[in-house]
Design an enzyme around this catalytic site. Structure first.
Site, PDB file in Angstrom:
ATOM      1  N   TRP A 119       0.846  -1.206   0.000  1.00  0.00           N
ATOM      2  CA  TRP A 119       0.000   0.000   0.000  1.00  0.00           C
ATOM      3  C   TRP A 119       0.873   1.245   0.000  1.00  0.00           C
ATOM      4  O   TRP A 119       2.084   1.146   0.213  1.00  0.00           O
ATOM      5  CB  TRP A 119      -0.977  -0.004   1.195  1.00  0.00           C
ATOM      6  CG  TRP A 119      -2.169   0.867   0.928  1.00  0.00           C
ATOM      7  CD1 TRP A 119      -2.432   2.102   1.472  1.00  0.00           C
ATOM      8  CD2 TRP A 119      -3.229   0.609   0.010  1.00  0.00           C
ATOM      9  NE1 TRP A 119      -3.595   2.610   0.941  1.00  0.00           N
ATOM     10  CE2 TRP A 119      -4.105   1.716   0.040  1.00  0.00           C
ATOM     11  CE3 TRP A 119      -3.542  -0.451  -0.859  1.00  0.00           C
ATOM     12  CZ2 TRP A 119      -5.263   1.806  -0.755  1.00  0.00           C
ATOM     13  CZ3 TRP A 119      -4.691  -0.367  -1.649  1.00  0.00           C
ATOM     14  CH2 TRP A 119      -5.535   0.748  -1.585  1.00  0.00           C
ATOM     15  N   ASP A 169      -0.758  11.888   0.470  1.00  0.00           N
ATOM     16  CA  ASP A 169      -1.857  12.726   0.970  1.00  0.00           C
ATOM     17  C   ASP A 169      -3.110  11.888   1.274  1.00  0.00           C
ATOM     18  O   ASP A 169      -3.039  10.656   1.308  1.00  0.00           O
ATOM     19  CB  ASP A 169      -2.165  13.840  -0.046  1.00  0.00           C
ATOM     20  CG  ASP A 169      -2.700  13.306  -1.377  1.00  0.00           C
ATOM     21  OD1 ASP A 169      -2.858  12.068  -1.538  1.00  0.00           O
ATOM     22  OD2 ASP A 169      -2.980  14.135  -2.270  1.00  0.00           O
ATOM     23  N   GLU A 172      -3.603   9.263  -1.134  1.00  0.00           N
ATOM     24  CA  GLU A 172      -2.521   8.290  -1.253  1.00  0.00           C
ATOM     25  C   GLU A 172      -1.697   8.548  -2.512  1.00  0.00           C
ATOM     26  O   GLU A 172      -1.310   7.645  -3.229  1.00  0.00           O
ATOM     27  CB  GLU A 172      -3.121   6.871  -1.178  1.00  0.00           C
ATOM     28  CG  GLU A 172      -4.112   6.881  -0.015  1.00  0.00           C
ATOM     29  CD  GLU A 172      -4.785   5.586   0.349  1.00  0.00           C
ATOM     30  OE1 GLU A 172      -4.521   5.158   1.466  1.00  0.00           O
ATOM     31  OE2 GLU A 172      -5.535   5.047  -0.437  1.00  0.00           O
ATOM     32  N   GLU A 326     -18.243   5.736  -3.058  1.00  0.00           N
ATOM     33  CA  GLU A 326     -17.083   6.607  -2.850  1.00  0.00           C
ATOM     34  C   GLU A 326     -17.183   7.821  -3.771  1.00  0.00           C
ATOM     35  O   GLU A 326     -16.899   8.946  -3.373  1.00  0.00           O
ATOM     36  CB  GLU A 326     -15.808   5.822  -3.156  1.00  0.00           C
ATOM     37  CG  GLU A 326     -14.525   6.590  -2.959  1.00  0.00           C
ATOM     38  CD  GLU A 326     -13.311   5.730  -3.273  1.00  0.00           C
ATOM     39  OE1 GLU A 326     -13.167   5.297  -4.442  1.00  0.00           O
ATOM     40  OE2 GLU A 326     -12.505   5.477  -2.359  1.00  0.00           O
TER      41      GLU A 326
HETATM   42  C1  BGC Z   1      -8.803   7.036  -0.760  1.00  0.00           C
HETATM   43  C2  BGC Z   1      -8.429   7.218   0.686  1.00  0.00           C
HETATM   44  C3  BGC Z   1      -9.257   6.325   1.575  1.00  0.00           C
HETATM   45  C4  BGC Z   1      -9.263   4.897   1.083  1.00  0.00           C
HETATM   46  C5  BGC Z   1     -10.229   4.027   1.854  1.00  0.00           C
HETATM   47  C6  BGC Z   1      -8.757   5.579  -1.120  1.00  0.00           C
HETATM   48  O1  BGC Z   1      -9.144   5.468  -2.451  1.00  0.00           O
HETATM   49  O2  BGC Z   1      -7.892   7.740  -1.594  1.00  0.00           O
HETATM   50  O3  BGC Z   1      -8.632   8.540   1.075  1.00  0.00           O
HETATM   51  O4  BGC Z   1      -8.741   6.398   2.864  1.00  0.00           O
HETATM   52  O5  BGC Z   1      -9.630   4.866  -0.256  1.00  0.00           O
HETATM   53  O6  BGC Z   1     -11.527   4.542   1.828  1.00  0.00           O
END
Ligand code: BGC
Length: 374
Positions: A119, A169, A172, A326
């Site tokens: 990750w 950030d 990620e 999301e």
């Molecule tokens: C996002 C993160 C989030 C993670 C789990 C990723 O795609 O960029 O901000 O913490 O998903 O939800």
């Protein structure tokens, strides 16, 4: 996408209620919250970032015990890594900081382990956010924060030692940058810890906070608003969180208000909020959780109608089962890039607990009932 303008208060409240129920149902016995139970890349993992905001939401909705169990889990995860933190702090103090690979991870398995999947692991924001959320929870419910004192102190010393370092950030990405939202989360956590009186190195912590705030104001700002990272003029949707609920630069302050204006002007379309203009993840769609952060910031500066508009848009992203995604990709910034992600990881994560959390947090703030027994 459903047109939810003028969605009935009862429907908004029902989604808040079912969202709280969903978060409680998906909380692991360990106290951890899975990011998404079904999305291939997130299932089985709990992020400090997502989890802290989820716990803050259930706490605000009156589910104190669930939030406490999450912060107990965070405290265990941190204390289990006390030796690693001491090594990181000592190396930083000696001027020989450890490599990114030796810093604390971003996400954990339900039992607090690190899992086997690679990750984008070095991220500092979640460590500040859990401190902030735990303190807010203790204050909201009149709990004794000393229950988490040791873990909060370890976390603060970790952040004080390392806040200057570039890291990935919220999304990620870009570990070569110092991200302004990340700095904001660190400030929120360190200030909450000092206010609560649980930190062993109060003076060093306050000095770090001054240094971070000064950097944000000098190099993390353009045309009056906060920027995505140090040295750009662009904004990022996550900056709304630094205005509310974190209130590092509150909505009434010139920086907070200018940041809200800029996020609205460059990232909000029809109630949905993009992460940033150059986003290509699943084509770069609009994120309901970011609409809710922006709604919290608007409400904090007295614009309830504006906040309600964003809440209604977010409600419209729910599917027939009431699950929030999301992101939605109907107006994606770079639609040609969606398919590569669908091929890699399957369709966009749904339900994403963090989306439900921010929906609940804004609903509660607007006085819309989210009580599971309501
Ligand atoms: C996002 C993160 C989030 C993670 C789990 C990723 O795609 O960029 O901000 O913490 O998903 O939800």
């Amino acid at each position: 996408m459903t047109d939810t303008t003028g969605t009935s208060p009862a429907a908004l409240s029902e989604l808040a209620r079912s969202s709280v129920a969903l978060m409680l149902r998906l909380q692991d016995d360990s106290g951890a919250f899975v990011a998404s139970p079904t999305f291939s890349a997130y299932a089985g993992y709990c992020w400090f970032r997502d989890g802290a905001f989820i716990a803050d939401a259930v706490s605000a909705a009156g589910e104190a015990e669930s939030a406490t169990r999450f912060f107990d889990w965070c405290a265990r995860v941190v204390i289990d890594r006390a030796d690693q933190i001491e090594r990181i702090v000592a190396a930083a103090a000696a001027g020989t900081p450890l490599p990114d690979a030796d810093m604390l991870p971003t996400r954990f398995t339900m039992d607090g382990g690190e899992g086997d999947d690679e990750w984008w692991d070095f991220q500092l924001d979640g460590y500040g956010t859990w401190m902030w959320a735990a303190a807010a929870h203790a204050q909201r419910h009149g709990l004794d924060i000393r229950r988490w004192a040791r873990a909060l102190d370890l976390t603060a010393r970790y952040l004080v030692s390392s806040w200057r370092r570039p890291c990935f950030d919220w999304w990620e990405e870009h570990d070569e940058r110092v991200h302004v939202s990340t700095l904001g989360c660190i400030v929120a956590g360190l200030e909450a810890g000092t206010d609560a009186g649980v930190l062993s190195e109060r003076d060093a912590t306050l000095a770090a906070v001054d240094g971070i705030r000064a950097l944000m104001e000098s190099d993390g700002r353009a045309s009056g608003h906060l920027t995505k990272w140090i040295g750009t003029a662009e904004v990022d949707g996550s900056l709304a969180a630094i205005v509310a609920p974190l209130a590092v630069f509150p909505a009434g302050s010139p920086i907070g208000s200018a940041t809200v204006d800029e996020v609205l002007a460059s990232l909000e379309v029809g109630g949905g909020v993009y992460r940033f203009r150059a986003d290509t993840y699943f084509g770069g769609g609009r994120w309901p959780l970011l609409s809710c952060f922006l709604g919290l910031a608007l409400n904090a500066r007295g614009d309830r109608a504006g906040a309600l508009r964003l809440l209604e848009w977010s409600a419209g992203t729910a599917d027939a089962a009431g699950d929030l995604p999301e992101q939605v990709t109907d107006l994606a910034l770079d639609p040609g890039r969606e398919e590569e992600w669908t091929r890699r990881w399957g369709p966009v994560a749904r339900p994403l607990l963090w989306s439900h959390a921010m929906y609940v947090r804004l609903a509660v703030e607007l006085g819309i009932s989210a009580g599971v027994s309501a």
